[in-house]
Design an enzyme around this catalytic site. Structure first.
Site, short mmCIF file in Angstrom:
data_model
loop_
_atom_site.label_atom_id
_atom_site.label_comp_id
_atom_site.label_asym_id
_atom_site.label_seq_id
_atom_site.Cartn_x
_atom_site.Cartn_y
_atom_site.Cartn_z
N TYR A 13 -2.23 1.90 -0.29
CA TYR A 13 -3.45 1.07 -0.37
C TYR A 13 -4.59 1.68 0.43
CZ TYR A 13 -0.60 -2.46 -2.52
OH TYR A 13 0.24 -3.11 -3.38
N ALA A 14 -4.30 2.07 1.69
CA ALA A 14 -5.35 2.58 2.56
C ALA A 14 -5.84 3.94 2.07
CB ALA A 14 -4.82 2.68 3.99
N LYS A 38 3.32 12.31 -1.19
CA LYS A 38 4.69 12.77 -1.48
C LYS A 38 4.94 12.90 -2.98
CE LYS A 38 7.71 10.62 1.42
NZ LYS A 38 8.69 9.60 1.79
N GLU A 170 10.08 -13.22 -0.43
CA GLU A 170 9.59 -12.87 -1.78
C GLU A 170 10.73 -12.27 -2.61
OE1 GLU A 170 5.92 -10.51 -1.54
OE2 GLU A 170 4.91 -12.35 -2.13
N ASP A 300 -0.49 0.52 7.65
CA ASP A 300 0.71 0.18 8.42
C ASP A 300 0.99 1.18 9.55
OD1 ASP A 300 0.99 -2.00 6.85
OD2 ASP A 300 2.88 -1.41 5.92
P1 FAD Z 1 1.60 2.20 1.72
O1 FAD Z 1 0.90 1.39 0.71
O2 FAD Z 1 3.04 1.93 1.94
O3 FAD Z 1 1.39 3.74 1.34
C1 FAD Z 1 1.92 4.82 2.08
C2 FAD Z 1 1.87 6.06 1.20
O4 FAD Z 1 2.22 7.21 1.98
C3 FAD Z 1 2.86 6.03 0.03
O5 FAD Z 1 2.22 6.45 -1.15
C4 FAD Z 1 3.94 7.02 0.45
O6 FAD Z 1 4.58 7.65 -0.66
C5 FAD Z 1 3.13 8.02 1.25
N1 FAD Z 1 3.92 8.76 2.22
C6 FAD Z 1 4.76 8.26 3.15
N2 FAD Z 1 5.29 9.24 3.89
C7 FAD Z 1 4.78 10.39 3.42
C8 FAD Z 1 4.92 11.76 3.79
N3 FAD Z 1 5.70 12.15 4.81
N4 FAD Z 1 4.22 12.69 3.10
C9 FAD Z 1 3.41 12.34 2.08
N5 FAD Z 1 3.23 11.05 1.69
C10 FAD Z 1 3.91 10.10 2.35
N6 FAD Z 1 0.77 -7.21 2.03
C11 FAD Z 1 -0.12 -8.10 1.54
O7 FAD Z 1 -1.31 -8.08 1.95
N7 FAD Z 1 0.24 -9.03 0.59
C12 FAD Z 1 1.49 -9.08 0.06
O8 FAD Z 1 1.78 -9.92 -0.79
C13 FAD Z 1 2.46 -8.13 0.53
N8 FAD Z 1 3.71 -8.10 -0.01
C14 FAD Z 1 4.58 -7.12 0.37
C15 FAD Z 1 5.82 -7.04 -0.27
C16 FAD Z 1 6.71 -6.03 0.08
C17 FAD Z 1 8.02 -5.94 -0.65
C18 FAD Z 1 6.38 -5.11 1.10
C19 FAD Z 1 7.35 -4.02 1.48
C20 FAD Z 1 5.16 -5.19 1.76
C21 FAD Z 1 4.23 -6.19 1.40
N9 FAD Z 1 2.97 -6.27 2.00
C22 FAD Z 1 2.05 -7.20 1.54
C23 FAD Z 1 2.56 -5.32 3.04
C24 FAD Z 1 1.77 -4.16 2.41
O9 FAD Z 1 2.45 -3.64 1.30
C25 FAD Z 1 1.51 -3.06 3.42
O10 FAD Z 1 0.86 -3.61 4.54
C26 FAD Z 1 0.62 -1.95 2.76
O11 FAD Z 1 1.35 -1.32 1.74
C27 FAD Z 1 0.14 -0.94 3.79
O12 FAD Z 1 -0.60 0.03 3.12
P2 FAD Z 1 -0.55 1.57 3.56
O13 FAD Z 1 -1.59 2.26 2.78
O14 FAD Z 1 -0.58 1.66 5.06
O15 FAD Z 1 0.91 2.06 3.15
#
Ligand code: FAD
Length: 404
Positions: A13-14, A38, A170, A300
């Site tokens: 997302y971020a 990844k 959920e 996160d």
């Molecule tokens: P992510 O969206 O997890 O993205 C991280 C990315 O980094 C991924 O594409 C991954 O493949 C990539 N990555 C990781 N490690 C590596 C690496 N070493 N090298 C290259 N790429 C890598 N939040 C809400 O607001 N509402 C909801 O209803 C909600 N429901 C949820 C339900 C579930 C089942 C889960 C698990 C979480 C939920 N959340 C919800 C929380 C939300 O999903 C997270 O807060 C959000 O995804 C954080 O976004 P992000 O961009 O930090 O990480």
């Protein structure tokens, strides 16, 4: 001198929203943009519990990155990040290395089992598309095996879910819809299949309003989910949870065990020498890592302090997308010597699904929503994200179009 190079790590997302915003805010001659992920696809982490239960196909929950990020404007690198060498402005990938002038770290979460004996080894976790797909296939295998076996073991049909937070609840909500379908498909008496949620705290869904929690519990229990509150898991064995300690233990056997009880920031952060608090970096108001002029940490991976309450905002997709707005504006300001802005969280509420047809949560200033209106709101939230990412075309392709 060449153009400044902005590298975004992680297309969640971020990372996706930061890249999208940078494409909108910066002309090609102002900066070179690179996105590292990844996989060649982006997935909706907030839908993973549905993929794990088998109520949403994994292909609906993911999309090719190049379908929403123009590869002529952004260099897309599909590789795994291994370490950030921040003193040398370099990122080590599994298959190469890249340099940067500005870096955005948005690598998401990892599972945290809090050292519970056997949990990491014996339980599945919902972390990405592949781990979620494995859970779905494992559950289906258990039902298929049961239906064809001569010596039937009813425990094979039990699904144990550790953790009664947002993800765990959920997930059992989806299972409450999927399990009757599986029973029908494999000609199994529904009463033989159990879904059990185990939570150590005195009640599930910490942080949610009491009325909403009561609503969620009733909805789940009416559909056959067993909820065990105040039940501390001391060990996860190959096919069971041990609850309690010493002489007062109880063992619950199951054919499928899933841990949803905790997450932490990506371990790349600690490997790269950032100062860590409970697995994440506490960022400055402008979303930069402390002491780092050119590194932003989002989603996160970051603790963002709510100064009024003296504690961090909860890590959510909603917050991650808002981090992206602040980060992209601040990157533009850095390129042009303008002042940086501080992150301000605009809380639009939280809605938790309890399966496809039920949900509950709060929207706009703590207005409580239950049942079909909450379900419709949840789908609006999901579709809004798709709209921001890829416009109406992406909603038609990947959206949740049946509203209730
Ligand atoms: P992510 O969206 O997890 O993205 C991280 C990315 O980094 C991924 O594409 C991954 O493949 C990539 N990555 C990781 N490690 C590596 C690496 N070493 N090298 C290259 N790429 C890598 N939040 C809400 O607001 N509402 C909801 O209803 C909600 N429901 C949820 C339900 C579930 C089942 C889960 C698990 C979480 C939920 N959340 C919800 C929380 C939300 O999903 C997270 O807060 C959000 O995804 C954080 O976004 P992000 O961009 O930090 O990480």
């Amino acid at each position: 001198m060449g153009k400044p190079k902005i590298v975004v790590l992680g297309a969640g997302y971020a990372g996706m929203m930061t890249t999208k915003r940078l494409m909108q805010k910066l002309r090609p001659e102002e900066a070179e943009l690179v996105l590292v992920n990844k996989h060649n696809y982006h997935y909706q982490t907030t839908w993973l519990h549905e993929v794990a239960a088998g109520t949403v196909n994994q292909n609906q929950a993911r999309m090719m990155i190049s379908d929403v990020i123009n590869p002529n404007r952004v260099s897309l690198i599909y590789d795994e990040v291994v370490e950030v060498k921040k003193d040398a402005n370099r990122v080590v990938l599994k298959n190469s290395e890249i340099t940067y002038d500005y870096l955005v770290i948005s690598l998401g979460f990892e599972t945290n089992t809090f050292g519970i004996k056997g949990m990491e080894k014996n339980a599945f976790s919902i972390t990405d598309i592949e781990s979620s797909r494995m859970i779905r296939e494992h559950i289906e295998y258990q039902f298929a095996k049961y239906s064809t076996s001569d010596k039937k073991n009813d425990d094979d049909l039990t699904i144990l879910v550790g953790g009664g937070g947002f993800t765990g609840i959920e997930f059992v909500g989806e299972l409450a819809e999927k399990v009757p379908e599986l029973c029908k498909k494999y000609d199994i008496d529904r009463s033989k299949a159990r879904i059990i949620n185990v939570e150590a705290a005195p009640r599930i869904l910490p942080g949610f309003n009491e009325d909403l929690v009561a609503y969620a519990k009733k909805s789940l229990q009416d559909r056959g989910v067993e909820i065990r509150e105040g039940a501390k898991i001391s060990e996860c064995k190959k096919n069971s949870f041990v609850i309690g300690e010493g002489d007062e233990t109880e063992e619950i056997k199951a054919g499928t065990i899933v841990w949803t009880g905790g997450v932490t920031g990506n371990s790349i952060l600690s490997k790269s020498g950032f100062e860590i608090t409970k697995g994440k970096v506490t960022v400055e108001g402008d979303m930069r890592a402390p002491g780092e002029d050119n590194i932003f940490i989002l989603g996160d991976c970051a603790w963002v302090m709510n100064k009024e309450e003296g504690r961090p905002f909860p890590p959510t997709a909603q917050a991650a997308m808002q981090h992206a707005d602040t980060c992209s504006s601040n990157l533009k300001a850095l390129l042009h010597g303008g002042p940086l802005e501080d992150f301000v969280f605009d809380d639009k509420g939280t809605v938790a699904s309890l399966g496809e047809k039920d949900a509950m949560g709060t929207v706009f200033d703590d207005h409580l929503l239950y049942g079909t209106s909450a379900t419709a709101m949840k789908k609006v939230i999901d579709n809004r994200y798709l709209f921001l990412l890829g416009g109406p075309k992406l909603i038609l392709k990947k959206g949740k179009l049946r509203m209730i």
